[in-house]
Design a protein around this motif. Structure first.
Motif, PDB file in Angstrom:
ATOM      1  N   ILE A   1      10.019  13.332  -6.513  1.00 51.34           N
ATOM      2  CA  ILE A   1      10.236  13.601  -5.091  1.00 51.34           C
ATOM      3  C   ILE A   1       9.440  14.851  -4.730  1.00 51.34           C
ATOM      4  O   ILE A   1       9.632  15.905  -5.356  1.00 51.34           O
ATOM      5  CB  ILE A   1      11.728  13.845  -4.785  1.00 51.34           C
ATOM      6  CG1 ILE A   1      12.585  12.689  -5.310  1.00 51.34           C
ATOM      7  CG2 ILE A   1      11.948  14.010  -3.293  1.00 51.34           C
ATOM      8  CD1 ILE A   1      14.079  12.924  -5.156  1.00 51.34           C
ATOM      9  N   PRO A   2       8.536  14.771  -3.749  1.00 47.26           N
ATOM     10  CA  PRO A   2       7.747  15.964  -3.406  1.00 47.26           C
ATOM     11  C   PRO A   2       8.634  17.087  -2.893  1.00 47.26           C
ATOM     12  O   PRO A   2       9.564  16.848  -2.116  1.00 47.26           O
ATOM     13  CB  PRO A   2       6.782  15.452  -2.332  1.00 47.26           C
ATOM     14  CG  PRO A   2       7.417  14.219  -1.785  1.00 47.26           C
ATOM     15  CD  PRO A   2       8.198  13.608  -2.900  1.00 47.26           C
ATOM     16  N   PHE A   3       8.318  18.301  -3.328  1.00 49.43           N
ATOM     17  CA  PHE A   3       9.157  19.446  -2.947  1.00 49.43           C
ATOM     18  C   PHE A   3       9.107  19.707  -1.449  1.00 49.43           C
ATOM     19  O   PHE A   3       9.996  20.353  -0.881  1.00 49.43           O
ATOM     20  CB  PHE A   3       8.727  20.699  -3.721  1.00 49.43           C
ATOM     21  CG  PHE A   3       7.423  21.290  -3.269  1.00 49.43           C
ATOM     22  CD1 PHE A   3       7.373  22.248  -2.252  1.00 49.43           C
ATOM     23  CD2 PHE A   3       6.225  20.889  -3.849  1.00 49.43           C
ATOM     24  CE1 PHE A   3       6.169  22.793  -1.833  1.00 49.43           C
ATOM     25  CE2 PHE A   3       5.015  21.428  -3.427  1.00 49.43           C
ATOM     26  CZ  PHE A   3       4.982  22.381  -2.423  1.00 49.43           C
ATOM     27  N   GLU A   4       8.080  19.166  -0.750  1.00 50.30           N
ATOM     28  CA  GLU A   4       7.968  19.379   0.696  1.00 50.30           C
ATOM     29  C   GLU A   4       9.149  18.796   1.462  1.00 50.30           C
ATOM     30  O   GLU A   4       9.464  19.244   2.570  1.00 50.30           O
ATOM     31  CB  GLU A   4       6.661  18.759   1.214  1.00 50.30           C
ATOM     32  CG  GLU A   4       5.406  19.529   0.859  1.00 50.30           C
ATOM     33  CD  GLU A   4       4.883  19.167  -0.525  1.00 50.30           C
ATOM     34  OE1 GLU A   4       3.808  19.666  -0.891  1.00 50.30           O
ATOM     35  OE2 GLU A   4       5.546  18.357  -1.228  1.00 50.30           O
ATOM     36  N   ILE A   5       9.817  17.788   0.877  1.00 50.65           N
ATOM     37  CA  ILE A   5      10.989  17.222   1.557  1.00 50.65           C
ATOM     38  C   ILE A   5      12.084  18.279   1.685  1.00 50.65           C
ATOM     39  O   ILE A   5      12.935  18.210   2.578  1.00 50.65           O
ATOM     40  CB  ILE A   5      11.475  15.963   0.812  1.00 50.65           C
ATOM     41  CG1 ILE A   5      10.464  14.831   1.030  1.00 50.65           C
ATOM     42  CG2 ILE A   5      12.859  15.522   1.283  1.00 50.65           C
ATOM     43  CD1 ILE A   5      10.839  13.512   0.414  1.00 50.65           C
ATOM     44  N   GLY A   6      12.053  19.259   0.845  1.00 54.05           N
ATOM     45  CA  GLY A   6      13.014  20.354   0.937  1.00 54.05           C
ATOM     46  C   GLY A   6      12.860  21.187   2.197  1.00 54.05           C
ATOM     47  O   GLY A   6      13.725  22.017   2.507  1.00 54.05           O
ATOM     48  N   LYS A   7      11.779  20.965   2.960  1.00 53.64           N
ATOM     49  CA  LYS A   7      11.571  21.696   4.213  1.00 53.64           C
ATOM     50  C   LYS A   7      12.296  21.051   5.389  1.00 53.64           C
ATOM     51  O   LYS A   7      12.341  21.640   6.477  1.00 53.64           O
ATOM     52  CB  LYS A   7      10.075  21.763   4.533  1.00 53.64           C
ATOM     53  CG  LYS A   7       9.222  22.454   3.483  1.00 53.64           C
ATOM     54  CD  LYS A   7       7.756  22.399   3.877  1.00 53.64           C
ATOM     55  CE  LYS A   7       6.860  23.027   2.832  1.00 53.64           C
ATOM     56  NZ  LYS A   7       5.424  22.940   3.220  1.00 53.64           N
TER      57      LYS A   7
ATOM     58  N   GLY B   1       0.816  -1.205   0.000  1.00 48.51           N
ATOM     59  CA  GLY B   1       0.000   0.000   0.000  1.00 48.51           C
ATOM     60  C   GLY B   1       0.848   1.253   0.000  1.00 48.51           C
ATOM     61  O   GLY B   1       2.056   1.218  -0.251  1.00 48.51           O
ATOM     62  N   SER B   2       0.232   2.350   0.301  1.00 56.84           N
ATOM     63  CA  SER B   2       0.930   3.636   0.272  1.00 56.84           C
ATOM     64  C   SER B   2       1.388   4.037   1.669  1.00 56.84           C
ATOM     65  O   SER B   2       0.975   3.449   2.673  1.00 56.84           O
ATOM     66  CB  SER B   2       0.007   4.724  -0.300  1.00 56.84           C
ATOM     67  OG  SER B   2      -1.169   4.817   0.494  1.00 56.84           O
ATOM     68  N   ILE B   3       2.254   5.021   1.715  1.00 57.23           N
ATOM     69  CA  ILE B   3       2.699   5.572   2.999  1.00 57.23           C
ATOM     70  C   ILE B   3       1.553   6.407   3.570  1.00 57.23           C
ATOM     71  O   ILE B   3       1.061   7.322   2.905  1.00 57.23           O
ATOM     72  CB  ILE B   3       3.942   6.449   2.811  1.00 57.23           C
ATOM     73  CG1 ILE B   3       5.072   5.641   2.189  1.00 57.23           C
ATOM     74  CG2 ILE B   3       4.392   7.054   4.131  1.00 57.23           C
ATOM     75  CD1 ILE B   3       6.286   6.467   1.806  1.00 57.23           C
TER      76      ILE B   3
ATOM     77  N   ASN C   1      11.555  -0.102  -2.411  1.00 56.63           N
ATOM     78  CA  ASN C   1      10.111  -0.225  -2.461  1.00 56.63           C
ATOM     79  C   ASN C   1       9.682  -0.075  -3.926  1.00 56.63           C
ATOM     80  O   ASN C   1      10.496  -0.274  -4.836  1.00 56.63           O
ATOM     81  CB  ASN C   1       9.449   0.841  -1.580  1.00 56.63           C
ATOM     82  CG  ASN C   1       9.469   0.469  -0.107  1.00 56.63           C
ATOM     83  OD1 ASN C   1       8.732  -0.416   0.317  1.00 56.63           O
ATOM     84  ND2 ASN C   1      10.312   1.132   0.679  1.00 56.63           N
ATOM     85  N   ASN C   2       8.419   0.254  -4.156  1.00 57.57           N
ATOM     86  CA  ASN C   2       7.916   0.476  -5.510  1.00 57.57           C
ATOM     87  C   ASN C   2       7.329   1.868  -5.637  1.00 57.57           C
ATOM     88  O   ASN C   2       6.356   2.088  -6.371  1.00 57.57           O
ATOM     89  CB  ASN C   2       6.848  -0.575  -5.864  1.00 57.57           C
ATOM     90  CG  ASN C   2       7.414  -1.979  -5.890  1.00 57.57           C
ATOM     91  OD1 ASN C   2       8.432  -2.228  -6.526  1.00 57.57           O
ATOM     92  ND2 ASN C   2       6.753  -2.904  -5.196  1.00 57.57           N
ATOM     93  N   LEU C   3       7.906   2.813  -4.933  1.00 54.50           N
ATOM     94  CA  LEU C   3       7.412   4.177  -4.963  1.00 54.50           C
ATOM     95  C   LEU C   3       7.658   4.799  -6.331  1.00 54.50           C
ATOM     96  O   LEU C   3       8.677   4.538  -6.975  1.00 54.50           O
ATOM     97  CB  LEU C   3       8.098   4.996  -3.873  1.00 54.50           C
ATOM     98  CG  LEU C   3       7.883   4.470  -2.446  1.00 54.50           C
ATOM     99  CD1 LEU C   3       8.773   5.213  -1.458  1.00 54.50           C
ATOM    100  CD2 LEU C   3       6.407   4.607  -2.041  1.00 54.50           C
TER     101      LEU C   3
ATOM    102  N   PRO D   1       2.923   7.404  -4.754  1.00 57.10           N
ATOM    103  CA  PRO D   1       3.860   8.522  -4.548  1.00 57.10           C
ATOM    104  C   PRO D   1       4.286   8.642  -3.095  1.00 57.10           C
ATOM    105  O   PRO D   1       3.669   8.071  -2.192  1.00 57.10           O
ATOM    106  CB  PRO D   1       3.031   9.741  -4.977  1.00 57.10           C
ATOM    107  CG  PRO D   1       1.618   9.341  -4.667  1.00 57.10           C
ATOM    108  CD  PRO D   1       1.533   7.865  -4.943  1.00 57.10           C
ATOM    109  N   ILE D   2       5.351   9.364  -2.895  1.00 56.24           N
ATOM    110  CA  ILE D   2       5.791   9.681  -1.527  1.00 56.24           C
ATOM    111  C   ILE D   2       4.858  10.751  -0.979  1.00 56.24           C
ATOM    112  O   ILE D   2       4.693  11.809  -1.600  1.00 56.24           O
ATOM    113  CB  ILE D   2       7.244  10.183  -1.526  1.00 56.24           C
ATOM    114  CG1 ILE D   2       8.181   9.110  -2.078  1.00 56.24           C
ATOM    115  CG2 ILE D   2       7.676  10.586  -0.123  1.00 56.24           C
ATOM    116  CD1 ILE D   2       9.619   9.587  -2.268  1.00 56.24           C
ATOM    117  N   THR D   3       4.241  10.466   0.162  1.00 51.96           N
ATOM    118  CA  THR D   3       3.297  11.440   0.709  1.00 51.96           C
ATOM    119  C   THR D   3       4.007  12.743   1.050  1.00 51.96           C
ATOM    120  O   THR D   3       5.039  12.746   1.741  1.00 51.96           O
ATOM    121  CB  THR D   3       2.576  10.864   1.946  1.00 51.96           C
ATOM    122  OG1 THR D   3       1.733  11.875   2.496  1.00 51.96           O
ATOM    123  CG2 THR D   3       3.566  10.434   3.012  1.00 51.96           C
TER     124      THR D   3
END
Length: 843
Positions: free
Chosen positions: A376-382, A326-328, A370-372, A351-353
């Motif tokens: 890469i969501p830009f929020e990880i930049g926070k 499933g998803s994260i 994994n199978n993501l 997708p990565i949540t």
């Protein structure tokens, strides 16, 4: 008069008491001095321990006295003392309450006489080298509240008399070699709050006394061999538990719903077991104290429950190596205190949540294997505190985002084996980076000169992309480099000379590119290179002799280039060299006789095939290869350059390239094929007793096949084809029971093909064809005296052209060894750790 008598009696009593105390003190002092004389010098000065200083006994180093002026405490912790307990008379200390020798170097056994310390309340012998058993006499110390024997070398069983310690609150026997105790005879210890039996050899089920210790707050049974399910009573009885650590055992079953009864837990670790099923978190509000949740290395299935977002005090969440799908869950973003999140090695998809960007305290994020998919969501930049980010081996795509520059503390970035593309934004990479792994993607374009800005980088792996152009000179700013991998790209031009001068560079892999100039020409005297691979380029010129400065060199591969040179005999002095590959170049001339007794002392693989070497075979080299004689060790040898590089060496089989993951300690190979060697094959070839692969094909060798080849008892592949060999096939070759590949075709051999045993009946026509004088099975030409002989019914062969093994090289044999060994190791580990009952039943 009466008052005067009372006063005199008091004086007399005090005098007698003083005399008695002096006697006790003198006995205690004598015992201490006698013991101290057996010590070696230590960090703690024990000069005060002297009978001449008896009046100051209570001020001796590490000594504390009671109100009766007798020794009540001996505390020599962290003194680095080398000694034993053999010379200490415990009966001399009837009032001792504390005995602390923690963090020293004591050896020997724990004497049973320690059981005479009837008033002892604190006993700590941890972090020493005591061995032998725990004496049952310890059970007589019924006043003990604290006992620790952790981190020693104790063995045997835990004596059931330990259960007599009804007042003990702290018990730690971890990090020893202790086995099962008489658990059924153990009494519950009502005062026990801290219990550790970790890192021992305990087997079978849980100690039955544990769930009866109702005041336990800390329980560590990790790193043992406990089997079966976790007893339900553990969760229903021990409501005060704050730390429960059961990781690295052989525990099976499910996590019961009663787990939520442990409402005060701060740490729950059952990692590396064989638990399965779904995770049931139940009423999450009861777990608001939880800070560490570690379920890694099990068989948990289903989705990660969204209720996990209610564990708002979590700092560590480790769910890696399971079967989650499933998803994260987006609610994972509620864990604002989280510093470490590891969901790697699962089957997560989608997708990565972006809610991961809410984890403002996150320092370590692993979502690899994994199978993501998606970008890469830009929020990880926070995540301004992030130090390590691993998204390897997923199906992520898109460019490497420029917001990566916001991660000012990022030291490790792993994006390998995804579908990232576009140009690498070199100018925004954080200068804090130490490890950058981007291999097996589709990054393209040149390596920018701004690469010099990441001057702290030590691991740079960009192999298997589509990078073009030259290596910029600014790479010389990366003086901390240890691993540089740029293989399998489209790079060209000159290799920067500075790479030979880096003090820390251990692995230099530039193979499978289009470099032309054979540089660096100079390797510094403090060269640390262990692995040098320039295979499959367009290198010309001669080899720089300064390579001999690289005294740690183990692997040298210059194959498939245009190098024009004589044989580099100076490489014979490299003390650690295990592999030398010069195949498919333009080396020429004869190989001079060595003057060394044992040239190439560690060499396992010697490949100079497909060149223009001439003259006689270099037998003085071959017969003196020390590491190819009497090799007894088996298994694999994995050097650091493999472990961190993810690549070892390129092998060729039927025209296709493969990567061998490990090199067997016992694998040895000599390939001199496709040259211009002439003359006889010396009988001394038989001295290379541990040789497994020998290829002398496509030369101009003459004379007979030496019978001494029959001494090569572990030989598995022999190719002498396309030479001018004469005479009969030596009978001793049939004794080579491991021989699986044989090619002696296209020579001038005569006589009957021997069939007396070994592997010969299994070889096909292609092994012998092109020898007009040979006869007998498997050839269709029969010998004169057996015209009526029939072919063996159990063996089928092909009289036609190429056999299935035709063209097999030593590389393919090694490939089989590498992958076979790796498969065996993985399968063995899987059975031993995950299916222990099957393992025991099998054996």
């Amino acid at each position: 008069m009466l008052l005067k008598c009372c006063f005199l009696l008091h004086i007399l009593a005090f005098t007698l008491l003083s005399l008695n105390i002096t006697v006790f003190a003198r006995e205690e002092a004598k015992a201490l001095v006698r013991w101290e004389k057996s010590f070696s010098p230590s960090l703690c000065s024990l000069k005060s321990w002297s009978l001449d200083n008896l009046e100051n006994l209570c001020n001796w180093t590490g000594i504390v006295c009671s109100s009766q002026f007798t020794v009540s405490e001996i505390n020599l912790s962290n003194c680095n003392i080398d000694g034993t307990l053999d010379n200490l008379d415990f009966t001399s200390f009837p009032n001792l309450t504390t005995f602390n020798l923690k963090d020293n170097n004591f050896i020997g056994s724990i004497p049973s006489s320690i059981g005479s310390l009837s008033k002892l309340t604190f006993l700590d012998l941890s972090n020493n080298s005591f061995e032998g058993i725990i004496p049952p006499a310890i059970g007589r110390l019924t006043e003990l509240k604290h006992i620790s024997f952790s981190n020693n070398q104790l063995n045997g069983i835990v004596p059931y008399e330990i259960g007599n310690l009804q007042k003990v609150q702290f018990l730690d026997f971890g990090w020893n070699y202790l086995g099962n105790g008489g658990w059924s005879k153990f009494r519950s210890m009502p005062s026990l709050s801290h219990l550790s039996l970790s890192n021992n050899n305990f087997t079978s089920g849980f100690p039955v006394f544990v769930p009866k210790c109702l005041n336990l707050t800390y329980l560590d049974l990790s790193a043992n061999l406990f089997t079966g399910q976790i007893p339900e009573s553990l969760f229903s009885n021990l409501g005060k538990l704050e730390v429960l650590d059961l990781h690295s055992n052989l525990i099976t079953g499910y996590l019961p719903q009663s787990l939520t009864n442990l409402s005060k837990l701060t740490t729950f670790d059952v990692g590396n077991n064989s638990l399965s099923g779904n995770i049931f978190l139940g009423s999450v509000p009861y777990w608001t104290t939880l800070e560490v949740l570690s379920l890694w290395g099990n068989y948990f299935t289903g989705e990660i429950p969204s209720e996990i977002g209610g564990l708002t005090n979590l700092k560590y969440l480790q769910l890696y190596i399971n079967d989650f799908s499933g998803s994260i869950p987006p609610k994972i973003g509620n864990l604002s205190y989280l510093t470490k999140l590891d969901l790697s090695f699962n089957h997560l998809s989608g997708p990565i949540t972006p809610t991961i960007g809410n984890l403002s305290n996150l320092e370590f994020l692993r979502l690899d294997r994994n199978n993501l998919a998606g970008e890469i969501p830009f929020e990880i930049g926070k995540l301004k505190l992030l130090e390590s980010l691993d998204l390897s081996e997923n199906r992520l795509s898109g460019p490497l985002p420029t917001w990566i520059s916001n991660l000012r503390r990022l030291e490790e970035l792993y994006l390998t084996e995804n579908k990232f593309s576009g140009k690498i934004p070199w100018d925004v990479l954080p200068t804090s980076l130490r490890k950058l792994w981007l291999f097996n993607n589709s990054f393209e374009g040149p390596i920018s000169s701004t690469i010099g800005n990441i001057s702290n980088i030590s691991f740079l792996l960009l192999c298997s992309n589509k990078l073009t152009g030259q290596i910029p000179s600014s790479i010389c700013n990366l003086s901390s480099l240890e691993f540089l991998h740029l293989s399998n790209n489209i790079l060209e031009g000159t290799i920067p000379e500075c790479l030979g001068n880096f003090s820390f560079l251990r692995v230099l892999r530039l193979n499978a590119n289009r470099f032309q100039s054979l540089t660096p020409r100079t390797f510094a005297k403090d060269c640390a290179i262990e692995y040098l691979n320039l295979n499959s380029n367009q290198l010309e010129g001669t080899l720089p002799q300064s390579i001999t400065n690289c005294q740690y060199l183990q692997f040298l591969d210059l194959g498939n280039n245009y190098v024009q040179d004589y044989f580099p005999s100076w490489t014979e002095t490299l003390p650690k060299l295990r592999v030398i590959i010069l195949r498919s170049n333009r080396f020429h001339g004869t190989i001079p006789a060595t003057k060394m007794k044992f040239p190439f002392p560690k060499l396992q693989i010697f490949d100079i095939s497909h060149n223009e070497f001439g003259g006689r075979l270099p037998m003085r080299y071959l017969k003196n290869f020390k590491s190819m004689k009497n090799v007894k060790e088996n298994g694999t040898q994995t050097s650091d350059w493999y472990t961190d590089s993810q690549e070892s060496m390129t092998l060729v089989f039927k025209g296709s390239e493969f990567q061998v993951v490990k090199i067997l300690k016992s694998f040895t190979a000599i390939d001199l094929s496709n040259n211009r060697f002439c003359g006889n094959i010396s009988d001394s070839i038989g001295k290379i007793s541990s040789l497994r692969y020998l290829n002398l094909s496509h030369n101009s060798l003459t004379g007979h096949i030496p019978t001494s080849i029959g001494y090569l008892t572990v030989l598995e592949s022999l190719d002498l084809s396309s030479n001018h060999l004469t005479g009969e096939i030596p009978e001793p070759l049939t004794t080579l029971t491991f021989l699986s590949v044989l090619n002696i075709s296209h020579n001038y051999l005569v006589g009957r093909i021997p069939q007396s045993g070994g592997q010969f009946p299994t070889f096909e026509n292609s092994s012998f064809m092109g020898n007009s004088g040979l006869c007998g099975y498997p050839l269709t030409k029969k010998c004169e005296d057996d015209e009526k002989q029939e072919l063996p019914q159990e063996v089928h062969h092909d009289d036609g052209g190429d056999g299935i093994l035709d063209g097999m090289t030593w590389q393919s044999v090694l490939m089989g060894y590498g992958f076979g060994t790796l498969f065996g190791i993985v399968l063995g580990h899987f059975i031993l750790i995950k299916w222990p009952n099957l393992y025991r039943m099998f054996f």
